[in-house]
Design a protein around this motif. Structure first.
Motif, PDB file in Angstrom:
ATOM      1  N   ALA A  23       0.837  -1.201   0.000  1.00 39.70           N
ATOM      2  CA  ALA A  23       0.000   0.000   0.000  1.00 39.70           C
ATOM      3  C   ALA A  23       0.871   1.249   0.000  1.00 39.70           C
ATOM      4  CB  ALA A  23      -0.923   0.011   1.216  1.00 39.70           C
ATOM      5  N   PHE A  24       0.567   2.166  -0.908  1.00 43.04           N
ATOM      6  CA  PHE A  24       1.212   3.476  -0.970  1.00 43.04           C
ATOM      7  C   PHE A  24       0.192   4.510  -0.493  1.00 43.04           C
ATOM      8  CE2 PHE A  24       3.300   0.819  -4.030  1.00 43.04           C
ATOM      9  CZ  PHE A  24       4.628   1.202  -4.034  1.00 43.04           C
ATOM     10  N   LYS A  25       0.478   5.176   0.609  1.00 43.89           N
ATOM     11  CA  LYS A  25      -0.436   6.208   1.128  1.00 43.89           C
ATOM     12  C   LYS A  25       0.115   7.581   0.794  1.00 43.89           C
ATOM     13  CE  LYS A  25      -0.606   7.398   5.478  1.00 43.89           C
ATOM     14  NZ  LYS A  25      -0.837   7.409   6.935  1.00 43.89           N
ATOM     15  N   ALA A  26      -0.650   8.354   0.031  1.00 38.88           N
ATOM     16  CA  ALA A  26      -0.244   9.705  -0.363  1.00 38.88           C
ATOM     17  C   ALA A  26      -1.102  10.726   0.372  1.00 38.88           C
ATOM     18  CB  ALA A  26      -0.382   9.889  -1.867  1.00 38.88           C
ATOM     19  N   THR A  27      -0.475  11.704   0.985  1.00 34.95           N
ATOM     20  CA  THR A  27      -1.199  12.775   1.667  1.00 34.95           C
ATOM     21  C   THR A  27      -0.596  14.117   1.273  1.00 34.95           C
ATOM     22  OG1 THR A  27       0.212  12.548   3.624  1.00 34.95           O
ATOM     23  CG2 THR A  27      -1.890  11.372   3.649  1.00 34.95           C
ATOM     24  N   ARG A  28      -1.447  15.120   1.280  1.00 35.14           N
ATOM     25  CA  ARG A  28      -1.005  16.475   0.939  1.00 35.14           C
ATOM     26  C   ARG A  28      -1.750  17.464   1.825  1.00 35.14           C
ATOM     27  NH1 ARG A  28      -1.364  19.258  -5.093  1.00 35.14           N
ATOM     28  NH2 ARG A  28      -0.033  21.053  -4.673  1.00 35.14           N
ATOM     29  N   PHE A  29      -1.025  18.359   2.475  1.00 38.90           N
ATOM     30  CA  PHE A  29      -1.626  19.377   3.320  1.00 38.90           C
ATOM     31  C   PHE A  29      -1.811  20.650   2.502  1.00 38.90           C
ATOM     32  CE2 PHE A  29       0.207  16.429   6.308  1.00 38.90           C
ATOM     33  CZ  PHE A  29      -0.742  16.371   7.321  1.00 38.90           C
ATOM     34  N   VAL A  30      -3.057  21.070   2.351  1.00 41.46           N
ATOM     35  CA  VAL A  30      -3.354  22.208   1.488  1.00 41.46           C
ATOM     36  C   VAL A  30      -4.616  22.906   1.990  1.00 41.46           C
ATOM     37  CG1 VAL A  30      -4.720  20.790  -0.112  1.00 41.46           C
ATOM     38  CG2 VAL A  30      -3.652  22.896  -0.945  1.00 41.46           C
ATOM     39  N   ASN A  31      -4.715  24.188   1.745  1.00 41.29           N
ATOM     40  CA  ASN A  31      -5.901  24.956   2.111  1.00 41.29           C
ATOM     41  C   ASN A  31      -5.952  26.192   1.217  1.00 41.29           C
ATOM     42  OD1 ASN A  31      -8.194  25.839   3.386  1.00 41.29           O
ATOM     43  ND2 ASN A  31      -7.298  25.954   5.435  1.00 41.29           N
ATOM     44  N   TRP A  32      -7.156  26.752   1.062  1.00 38.32           N
ATOM     45  CA  TRP A  32      -7.301  27.973   0.273  1.00 38.32           C
ATOM     46  C   TRP A  32      -8.513  28.753   0.758  1.00 38.32           C
ATOM     47  CZ3 TRP A  32      -7.837  23.153  -2.412  1.00 38.32           C
ATOM     48  CH2 TRP A  32      -9.160  22.759  -2.619  1.00 38.32           C
ATOM     49  N   GLN A  33      -8.505  30.052   0.487  1.00 39.18           N
ATOM     50  CA  GLN A  33      -9.666  30.899   0.746  1.00 39.18           C
ATOM     51  C   GLN A  33      -9.495  32.203  -0.030  1.00 39.18           C
ATOM     52  OE1 GLN A  33      -9.227  31.603   5.095  1.00 39.18           O
ATOM     53  NE2 GLN A  33      -9.048  33.761   4.601  1.00 39.18           N
ATOM     54  N   TRP A  34     -10.615  32.873  -0.301  1.00 41.55           N
ATOM     55  CA  TRP A  34     -10.552  34.147  -1.000  1.00 41.55           C
ATOM     56  C   TRP A  34     -10.102  35.258  -0.062  1.00 41.55           C
ATOM     57  CZ3 TRP A  34     -10.079  34.210  -5.866  1.00 41.55           C
ATOM     58  CH2 TRP A  34     -10.749  33.299  -6.692  1.00 41.55           C
ATOM     59  N   ARG A  35      -9.265  36.134  -0.590  1.00 40.38           N
ATOM     60  CA  ARG A  35      -8.863  37.322   0.172  1.00 40.38           C
ATOM     61  C   ARG A  35      -9.986  38.335   0.222  1.00 40.38           C
ATOM     62  NH1 ARG A  35      -5.896  42.361  -0.295  1.00 40.38           N
ATOM     63  NH2 ARG A  35      -6.385  42.423  -2.516  1.00 40.38           N
ATOM     64  N   LYS A  36     -10.739  38.447  -0.888  1.00 40.17           N
ATOM     65  CA  LYS A  36     -11.895  39.328  -0.941  1.00 40.17           C
ATOM     66  C   LYS A  36     -12.932  38.720  -1.884  1.00 40.17           C
ATOM     67  CE  LYS A  36      -9.744  42.973  -2.613  1.00 40.17           C
ATOM     68  NZ  LYS A  36      -9.474  44.280  -3.278  1.00 40.17           N
ATOM     69  N   SER A  37     -14.156  39.149  -1.759  1.00 44.66           N
ATOM     70  CA  SER A  37     -15.229  38.626  -2.607  1.00 44.66           C
ATOM     71  C   SER A  37     -15.178  39.297  -3.988  1.00 44.66           C
ATOM     72  CB  SER A  37     -16.587  38.884  -1.954  1.00 44.66           C
ATOM     73  OG  SER A  37     -16.797  40.277  -1.781  1.00 44.66           O
ATOM     74  N   GLY A  38     -15.954  38.749  -4.913  1.00 47.07           N
ATOM     75  CA  GLY A  38     -16.046  39.340  -6.242  1.00 47.07           C
ATOM     76  C   GLY A  38     -14.975  38.897  -7.211  1.00 47.07           C
ATOM     77  N   ALA A  39     -14.205  37.834  -6.836  1.00 48.46           N
ATOM     78  CA  ALA A  39     -13.078  37.416  -7.670  1.00 48.46           C
ATOM     79  C   ALA A  39     -13.386  36.194  -8.528  1.00 48.46           C
ATOM     80  CB  ALA A  39     -11.868  37.124  -6.794  1.00 48.46           C
ATOM     81  N   VAL A  40     -14.636  35.706  -8.510  1.00 51.39           N
ATOM     82  CA  VAL A  40     -14.940  34.477  -9.248  1.00 51.39           C
ATOM     83  C   VAL A  40     -16.385  34.508  -9.737  1.00 51.39           C
ATOM     84  CG1 VAL A  40     -15.615  33.265  -7.121  1.00 51.39           C
ATOM     85  CG2 VAL A  40     -14.917  31.940  -9.127  1.00 51.39           C
ATOM     86  N   SER A  41     -16.622  33.878 -10.867  1.00 59.48           N
ATOM     87  CA  SER A  41     -17.961  33.717 -11.415  1.00 59.48           C
ATOM     88  C   SER A  41     -17.931  32.505 -12.350  1.00 59.48           C
ATOM     89  CB  SER A  41     -18.396  34.975 -12.185  1.00 59.48           C
ATOM     90  OG  SER A  41     -19.724  34.828 -12.680  1.00 59.48           O
ATOM     91  N   TYR A  42     -19.110  32.017 -12.748  1.00 62.63           N
ATOM     92  CA  TYR A  42     -19.120  30.890 -13.671  1.00 62.63           C
ATOM     93  C   TYR A  42     -20.394  30.883 -14.515  1.00 62.63           C
ATOM     94  CZ  TYR A  42     -22.060  28.365 -10.203  1.00 62.63           C
ATOM     95  OH  TYR A  42     -23.041  27.992  -9.331  1.00 62.63           O
ATOM     96  N   ILE A  43     -20.319  30.181 -15.635  1.00 60.49           N
ATOM     97  CA  ILE A  43     -21.467  29.962 -16.502  1.00 60.49           C
ATOM     98  C   ILE A  43     -21.995  28.568 -16.239  1.00 60.49           C
ATOM     99  CG2 ILE A  43     -22.334  29.935 -18.870  1.00 60.49           C
ATOM    100  CD1 ILE A  43     -19.843  31.529 -19.697  1.00 60.49           C
ATOM    101  N   ASP A  44     -23.281  28.465 -15.998  1.00 57.17           N
ATOM    102  CA  ASP A  44     -23.900  27.167 -15.732  1.00 57.17           C
ATOM    103  C   ASP A  44     -24.741  26.732 -16.942  1.00 57.17           C
ATOM    104  OD1 ASP A  44     -24.457  24.914 -14.298  1.00 57.17           O
ATOM    105  OD2 ASP A  44     -25.758  25.877 -12.809  1.00 57.17           O
ATOM    106  N   LYS A  45     -25.036  25.440 -16.988  1.00 53.87           N
ATOM    107  CA  LYS A  45     -25.905  24.846 -18.019  1.00 53.87           C
ATOM    108  C   LYS A  45     -25.344  25.080 -19.433  1.00 53.87           C
ATOM    109  CE  LYS A  45     -29.941  25.496 -15.057  1.00 53.87           C
ATOM    110  NZ  LYS A  45     -31.279  26.104 -14.896  1.00 53.87           N
ATOM    111  N   VAL A  46     -24.037  24.879 -19.563  1.00 53.68           N
ATOM    112  CA  VAL A  46     -23.356  25.080 -20.838  1.00 53.68           C
ATOM    113  C   VAL A  46     -23.623  23.875 -21.764  1.00 53.68           C
ATOM    114  CG1 VAL A  46     -21.092  25.240 -21.944  1.00 53.68           C
ATOM    115  CG2 VAL A  46     -21.581  26.560 -19.863  1.00 53.68           C
ATOM    116  N   GLU A  47     -24.061  24.180 -23.001  1.00 58.11           N
ATOM    117  CA  GLU A  47     -24.286  23.124 -23.989  1.00 58.11           C
ATOM    118  C   GLU A  47     -23.490  23.359 -25.260  1.00 58.11           C
ATOM    119  OE1 GLU A  47     -28.343  21.322 -24.282  1.00 58.11           O
ATOM    120  OE2 GLU A  47     -28.944  23.183 -23.256  1.00 58.11           O
ATOM    121  N   TYR A  48     -22.680  24.426 -25.314  1.00 55.48           N
ATOM    122  CA  TYR A  48     -21.852  24.639 -26.493  1.00 55.48           C
ATOM    123  C   TYR A  48     -20.462  24.068 -26.262  1.00 55.48           C
ATOM    124  CZ  TYR A  48     -21.721  28.926 -23.652  1.00 55.48           C
ATOM    125  OH  TYR A  48     -21.717  29.834 -22.598  1.00 55.48           O
TER     126      TYR A  48
END
Length: 361
Positions: free
Chosen positions: A336-361
């Motif tokens: 058995a090979f056990k791989a682990t990675r310590f990582v974390n993230w968070q936004w510094r401020k709001s308004g930095a991300v958006s997305y398009i949903d229900k994409v069919e093209y």
């Protein structure tokens, strides 16, 4: 020339990290000798020999462990393999250490034109403090001991691919999934959780460009390090828009299944962009400003054992119950090979991300 030479050196170090893991699995207490006999051409044999006598641990608990030979090779493995994921390809993020309080700016200073003899505006920048806790991603890859001892190069490729792809794809999904709310003290919310989004307005290239404008227009940061992320199939459809969806595809002439740019914004492609729950599932396109993202990451750790009882389940009972079925590695000739990675993230401020949903093209 220098860049290609340095890259080849790092690829060699990443390959030798996997070989070292195989040597530990196949060679037991004589891992160094096993490595030297099986891969005498390795340029990192001296590093492996130092690893055999290195005292202490390499799990970040003791001073100087970043300099240990094994961690040095592991860093190359992370750099080469995890870089294939979206999370590993993003640049411009703000790296912060774990368990140390740091200031986060919440208000900007005021500036303005000053007439001759006038008063210069004065303001105080406002800050709050934050602290990153190390959150752990992990998984176990089980192989037969025959595979670990197999002399063919395929053994290295298989084990390396399993270790890298598992964590890379999992991180990308957790990083991008709008439905991932996170769990306090256990896992971070995705960068898209609670983010504004627009629904796709059609299936043509014209509709796609309009949707992209609306998505990018809803981001209110300075877009210092902008990115767009989509599935490879979405990028391919948009790139082929002149012969399929619509003749007006000027925005997508630098786009392909391996990424590219749209209006100068880098596009990253991955199969790990979460799809909607519809049938058939719809796709999503995500845009964000990486300059506003705080990230803590201390890399990958790999442990090996042949002496353990494992719950061979991708969603194991925790803690085990009376109905949990344990598999003894030694009895079944498994490693058995056990791989682990310590990582974390968070936004510094709001308004930095958006997305398009229900994409069919």
């Amino acid at each position: 020339m220098f860049d290609s030479t340095a890259k080849a050196k790092r690829h060699g170090e990443a390959r030798d990290f996997v070989r070292l893991m195989i040597a530990k699995a196949a060679g037991g207490g004589a891992a160094t000798e096993y490595f030297k006999q099986r891969w005498p051409e390795s340029r990192n044999i001296d590093v492996i020999q130092r690893a055999a006598v290195e005292p202490g641990k390499i799990n970040g608990e003791s001073w100087g462990d970043e300099l240990s030979p094994e961690r040095y090779l592991a860093s190359a493995f992370v750099e080469i393999t995890i870089a294939k994921s979206v999370f590993g390809r993003i640049t411009g993020m703000r790296n912060v250490p774990f368990n140390i309080r740091f200031p986060v700016q919440t208000g900007a200073a005021s500036f303005g034109w000053v007439p001759s003899g006038g008063i210069v505006p004065c303001s105080s920048m406002s800050f709050t403090t934050a602290s990153f806790k190390p959150l752990k991603v992990g998984g176990i890859v089980v192989t037969t001991q025959e595979l670990a001892k197999l002399a063919a190069p395929d053994a290295e490729t298989i084990i390396s691919a399993d270790l890298a792809a598992g964590i890379g794809s999992f991180l990308d999904e957790a990083f991008l999934d709008p439905n991932n709310a996170g769990v306090v003290g256990e896992s971070p919310a995705s960068i898209t959780y609670g983010a504004p989004h627009v629904d796709a307005s059609g299936v043509t290239a014209v509709a796609a460009k309009d949707d992209l404008r609306r998505m990018l227009g809803s981001i209110t940061t300075d877009m210092v390090a902008p990115y767009i992320v989509m599935r490879r199939t979405t990028a391919l459809h948009l790139a082929a828009a002149d012969g399929g969806l619509d003749a007006d595809n000027g925005a997508f002439r630098f786009l392909g299944p391996n990424g590219g740019t749209i209006w100068g914004v880098p596009v990253l492609t991955t199969a790990s962009v979460p799809q909607g729950a519809e049938s058939p599932p719809h796709n999503r396109i995500i845009a964000f400003d990486a300059a506003e993202l705080l990230v803590g990451d201390v890399g990958l750790e790999v442990d090996i054992t042949e002496q353990a009882d494992l719950l061979m389940d991708s969603e194991p009972d925790s803690p085990p119950t009376g109905s949990s079925v344990l598999v003894n590695l030694w009895q079944h000739n498994l490693t058995a090979f056990k791989a682990t990675r310590f990582v974390n993230w968070q936004w510094r401020k709001s308004g930095a991300v958006s997305y398009i949903d229900k994409v069919e093209y």
